[in-house]
Design an enzyme around this catalytic site. Structure first.
Site, PDB file in Angstrom:
ATOM      1  CB  CYS A  10      -0.968  -0.058   1.178  1.00 50.79           C
ATOM      2  SG  CYS A  10      -2.326   1.098   1.058  1.00 50.79           S
ATOM      3  NE  ARG A  63      -9.497   6.860   2.693  1.00 53.64           N
ATOM      4  CZ  ARG A  63      -8.219   6.557   2.984  1.00 53.64           C
ATOM      5  NH1 ARG A  63      -7.839   5.321   3.174  1.00 53.64           N
ATOM      6  NH2 ARG A  63      -7.319   7.513   3.100  1.00 53.64           N
ATOM      7  CG  HIS A  65      -3.797  -3.355   4.104  1.00 49.37           C
ATOM      8  ND1 HIS A  65      -2.537  -2.914   4.444  1.00 49.37           N
ATOM      9  CD2 HIS A  65      -4.412  -2.310   3.506  1.00 49.37           C
ATOM     10  CE1 HIS A  65      -2.415  -1.647   4.080  1.00 49.37           C
ATOM     11  NE2 HIS A  65      -3.532  -1.256   3.501  1.00 49.37           N
TER      12      HIS A  65
HETATM   13  N1  GLN Z   1      -2.065   7.218   2.514  1.00 44.91           N
HETATM   14  C1  GLN Z   1      -2.105   6.338   1.386  1.00 44.91           C
HETATM   15  C2  GLN Z   1      -3.410   6.371   0.594  1.00 44.91           C
HETATM   16  O1  GLN Z   1      -4.479   6.625   1.126  1.00 44.91           O
HETATM   17  C3  GLN Z   1      -1.808   4.922   1.825  1.00 44.91           C
HETATM   18  C4  GLN Z   1      -2.881   4.295   2.632  1.00 44.91           C
HETATM   19  C5  GLN Z   1      -2.488   2.925   3.142  1.00 44.91           C
HETATM   20  O2  GLN Z   1      -1.325   2.562   3.241  1.00 44.91           O
HETATM   21  N2  GLN Z   1      -3.476   2.157   3.535  1.00 44.91           N
HETATM   22  O3  GLN Z   1      -3.345   6.111  -0.594  1.00 44.91           O
END
Ligand code: GLN
Length: 233
Positions: A91, A125, A191
């Site tokens: 990520c 998101r 994840h």
């Molecule tokens: N901050 C980054 C995003 O939102 C990574 C998020 C994460 O590692 N879950 O893309």
């Protein structure tokens, strides 16, 4: 020989339980009779280039920036990857290892430059289960994970996708791809931790770390059960 697994910056990049990837690697080695240990590299440590495999986890924007600076200041990870040592980036770590990324407030930050990707925030998101069909040699089983990111990652000419998305968002820039592969670096938005859910990926990384073509099978019914459950979820 003791296989040394680098858990890179768990103090700033470990918000999503991704440190579990290092535990999975260590356990799969030990169950096959190898000595293995996890070496935690924190913001207080320089980054060694001598470990056998490295993992980095996800993080929020501000933590991600601290990690970026640290890796630029102590280029051990870059040196290790240049020697072919396997690196697993989860990520935010994909974004950090790339050319640049933009935070959710639109600020552009130079990345470490190990992989040819750039990341910018997407409108929405991406949160939820993600399932993919692997697109690289050595992987045949569907990959499963949980994604939670705003950044969308575009691959440059030197990088390739890890897999094609069958459910969820993945890299999020409309090319249907999830994750990135370049040299010895494998990146994914998954994840889970990703290696707990995807033992084939764990063993691919271990084969590379050990310099062997294959490892003896390690049948673990509870892992198969977890996969069935998550792939159905
Ligand atoms: N901050 C980054 C995003 O939102 C990574 C998020 C994460 O590692 N879950 O893309």
């Amino acid at each position: 020989m003791t296989v040394r697994i680098g858990l890179v910056l768990p103090d700033v990049m470990g918000t999503y339980g991704d440190g579990g990837n290092a535990l999975v690697l260590r356990q799969r080695l030990r169950m096959r009779g190898h000595d293995a240990e996890i070496v935690e590299i924190t913001l207080a440590d320089p980054v060694p280039d001598s470990l056998d495999i490295y993992t980095l986890g996800g993080a929020e924007d501000s933590a991600q920036r601290l990690a970026t600076r640290h890796l630029q200041r102590y280029p051990g990870l870059q040196q290790a990857a240049a020697k072919g040592t396997p690196v697993l980036a989860i990520c935010a770590a994909i974004q950090v290892l790339g050319q640049w990324y933009e935070t959710s407030t639109g600020e552009r930050v130079d990345g470490v430059g190990m992989i040819d990707v750039t990341t910018a925030p997407q409108e929405k998101r991406a949160i939820g289960e993600v399932t993919t069909a692997p697109a690289i040699a050595g992987l045949t089983a569907p990959l499963t994970g949980f994604e939670n990111h705003r950044g969308g990652t575009k691959l440059g000419g030197d990088a390739a996708g890890l897999a094609r998305v069958t459910r969820g968002v993945g890299n999020g820039v409309g090319d249907g791809l999830e994750g990135v592969v370049q040299g010895s670096v494998i990146g994914t938005y998954m994840h889970g931790p990703a290696l707990a859910r995807n033992p084939e990926l764990a063993d691919l990384l271990l084969c590379r770390a050990l310099g062997v073509a294959e490892l003896p099978p390690l049948p673990l019914p509870e892992v198969e059960q977890l996969r069935r459950e998550r792939l159905r979820a």
